[in-house]
Enzyme design. Structure first.
Site, mmCIF file in Angstrom:
data_model
loop_
_atom_site.group_PDB
_atom_site.id
_atom_site.type_symbol
_atom_site.label_atom_id
_atom_site.label_comp_id
_atom_site.label_asym_id
_atom_site.label_seq_id
_atom_site.Cartn_x
_atom_site.Cartn_y
_atom_site.Cartn_z
ATOM 1 N N SER A 61 -37.789 32.260 24.073
ATOM 2 C CA SER A 61 -36.644 31.405 23.774
ATOM 3 C C SER A 61 -37.113 30.162 23.010
ATOM 4 O O SER A 61 -37.748 30.300 21.972
ATOM 5 C CB SER A 61 -35.940 31.042 25.094
ATOM 6 O OG SER A 61 -34.687 30.462 24.862
ATOM 7 N N ASP B 48 -30.014 41.140 25.268
ATOM 8 C CA ASP B 48 -30.012 39.696 24.990
ATOM 9 C C ASP B 48 -28.998 39.415 23.880
ATOM 10 O O ASP B 48 -29.211 39.796 22.728
ATOM 11 C CB ASP B 48 -31.416 39.268 24.554
ATOM 12 C CG ASP B 48 -31.545 37.761 24.325
ATOM 13 O OD1 ASP B 48 -30.516 37.056 24.304
ATOM 14 O OD2 ASP B 48 -32.684 37.296 24.162
ATOM 15 N N HIS C 167 -30.939 37.585 28.067
ATOM 16 C CA HIS C 167 -31.943 36.642 27.560
ATOM 17 C C HIS C 167 -32.960 36.248 28.635
ATOM 18 O O HIS C 167 -34.121 35.983 28.341
ATOM 19 C CB HIS C 167 -31.221 35.393 27.036
ATOM 20 C CG HIS C 167 -32.116 34.408 26.363
ATOM 21 N ND1 HIS C 167 -32.879 34.740 25.269
ATOM 22 C CD2 HIS C 167 -32.397 33.103 26.636
ATOM 23 C CE1 HIS C 167 -33.580 33.676 24.890
ATOM 24 N NE2 HIS C 167 -33.304 32.678 25.705
#
Lengths: 379, 379
Positions: free
Chosen positions: A156, A319, A352
């Site tokens: 991320s 995700d 995610h």
């Protein structure tokens, strides 16, 4: 504490920019002195060529593995990945993780004392970028006597930092692992961040950032709730919570949080306010919003021409915040430059958050990649 | 005003439940008297068999077509669909649209005076369900002398009402059009609604619902911003806004809303607070959360066995709030009961909002379906 734990660890602080060498930010501001809080796991080899830098995400910090106290209920945030025999094998590698600047866990950020005023910076803290975070990490890596990192990894926003390292200091990165990330933050992700910031800023307890004590807890909790929905896949929410009621068979016919998913989000929101600073949330999400490789370095194909590291990109099938398509765009740009790059989309229902949740799958892939690097270095 | 407009229209009010015949709600509460505000377009035929009922979504109302005043800048919310020569052709059909109970546009809701106290209901208004909304509409349809509706149509929460009609009053519905909807609200959609309600309830101006004047504007704006993101597709956000800055080339390095997507959401949030009541938002989203055909009528296949209408289901390729898979589940359940059902997924980048935005595509499909119905009725 299992036998593969790095055991008890102690954060350390590196301070720089005290006098005439402050950190010059992308905004043009100077920041100094700057504290960087970090932890290390494993030991450096003689020429310090076995270092791996771990980059944390929005709500992470420098405490990536082990325990600060034997009574801690939870180890560091990526403990499943870091330790003897684990993916980041501390019997071979010297693993380093530092808290980003702008954060609220010890590195210089809006909670730190502004030397100009003697008061906490709060909103006087300058808006920092992912590039600024990486420039601060570079000072730490220099300080630790590392000339080239064996590898680095982040998911991320941690992946954003990996990319900035690849582009700013290409000669210092032998290999890099970029997980569930992208070359820029999408409009949809900016939109969700913006709602979160709005919830904080419009909370009357925010007081233009000059809160003391608990501060804008309601706004921060709402920001976290919105964020949390985006970290999970629709399938996971359906499977884990569905339409289940929390504690009754019958509808309450009032506005209590009666669905299990509501209780879960409330819990996530309120625990977050106990461990995170609202101003810091503003600064970090803003840094994410600003992240755009093309804006800083030109079109991806051009930008990635300078990359020298062997790269591994990982995305997750479910995700939707950083979808696989965004990873593929980066992989294509590297391939079209003839760069050595590996890519895998891991099939997972966790959305995610998968890189923090499904560590086993990821660990196998990262181990293989790092072993391949060892062979390459030895050859 | 184009020549295909229904022209100037005037809302009407039907009141029932004044004495001994209140509306009995699913919660067990009685509600009365109940006002239903509605509009009609076109004229009834002799036996009133040409009526089409339009069901509105969360932020819609009874004003579906035409103008209240020649100076109005915008016509009703589905004006592109309703009028002479349009999909709901008012030269043939008598089109009716009523405001839901629990709303804030004239039908009885939390803003209405509670006859018990002489004060507005506010939070004393009973929590209503989609089934309750439909039971109230049934009273209106009876009052209008309609024994069987030629058709009905609704998108999103309007589709929920279509489904309740099909199951509660199957003999009163000749055909039905259910657009961008589902047999139940998903955990993810409940999660987004819950964040919106939390933003309202935690706004200090909400005052347990006893606000006067502007009320919890900040909370309601945040709720709308969150909702609005879910109504649009990621692709649309990327194409329409991308990472464009609103009014500068350079980053501001502060917390103003500098990206175009941020300005857009802020605008949508603040205009919404001028036209919608925060308590009503709580009641309507709660009714949506409660909607679950299987909870009320058993497994879908079993539930749909009672349907007598010819049905058309429409979904949109980029709708991630009510994805096509949720429509297909309903179509399968009807097909496995041998029911006459048509289904189309319209390819569109507009996400959930497509049924309000891309009217041309939808109009062609609905026209065809209704013409087919006319042939069937004539035969």
């Amino acid at each position: 504490m299992d036998c593969n734990s790095v055991g008890l660890v102690k954060p350390q602080t590196f301070t720089f920019g005290t006098r005439d060498d402050p950190l010059i930010l992308e905004s043009g501001h100077s920041l100094g002195p700057v504290d960087i809080v970090y932890e290390t796991y494993g030991v450096p080899n003689e020429d310090r060529s076995n270092a791996i830098l771990i980059l944390h995400a929005l709500s992470g910090n420098h405490h990536a593995a082990g325990y600060h106290d034997p009574r801690d209920r939870e180890p560091g945030w990526w403990d499943g990945m870091i330790g003897p025999g684990k993916a980041f094998d501390t019997s071979h590698y010297w693993v380093i993780c530092s808290n980003i600047i702008g954060g609220c866990k010890g590195s210089t950020g809006p909670l730190s004392i502004d030397p100009g005023s003697g008061e906490p910076y709060r909103l006087q803290f300058p808006v920092v970028t992912i590039g600024d975070m990486v420039n601060a990490q570079k000072r730490l890596i220099d300080h630790l006597g590392i000339t080239r990192l064996h590898s680095m990894a982040g998911g991320s926003m941690g992946g954003f930092q990996v990319l900035e390292w690849l582009l700013r200091y290409p000669e210092m990165v032998r290999s890099a692992i970029c997980i569930a990330s992208a070359a820029r933050l999408s409009a949809q992700a900016i939109a969700f961040n913006s709602v979160g910031r709005t919830a904080i800023i419009r909370d009357p307890e925010w007081k233009e950032g000059r809160y003391t004590g608990k501060g804008p807890e309601q706004g921060l909790a709402i920001a976290r709730m919105v964020g949390h929905i985006t970290y999970l896949s629709e399938l996971l929410l359906d499977t884990k919570f569905g339409r289940r009621l929390q504690s009754a068979d019958q509808f309450s016919y009032n506005f209590t949080s009666e669905f299990a998913i509501e209780s879960y989000l409330n819990y996530k929101g309120s625990t977050f306010t106990q461990r995170f600073d609202a101003n810091s949330y503003l600064f970090i999400t803003k840094a994410m919003d600003y992240f755009d490789i093309s804006r800083s370095y030109g079109p991806l194909k051009h930008a990635f021409a300078r990359v020298l590291a062997r790269c591994l990109f990982v995305s997750y099938s479910s995700d939707w915040l950083f979808p696989t398509s965004q990873t593929k765009e980066m992989v294509s740009a590297l391939l079209s430059n003839g760069k050595p790059v590996s890519f895998i989309e891991i099939d997972s229902p966790y959305g995610h958050d998968a890189f923090l949740v499904e560590e086993d799958k990821l660990a196998r892939i990262l181990s293989g990649f790092l072993k391949g690097m060892d062979v390459e270095v030895a050859a």
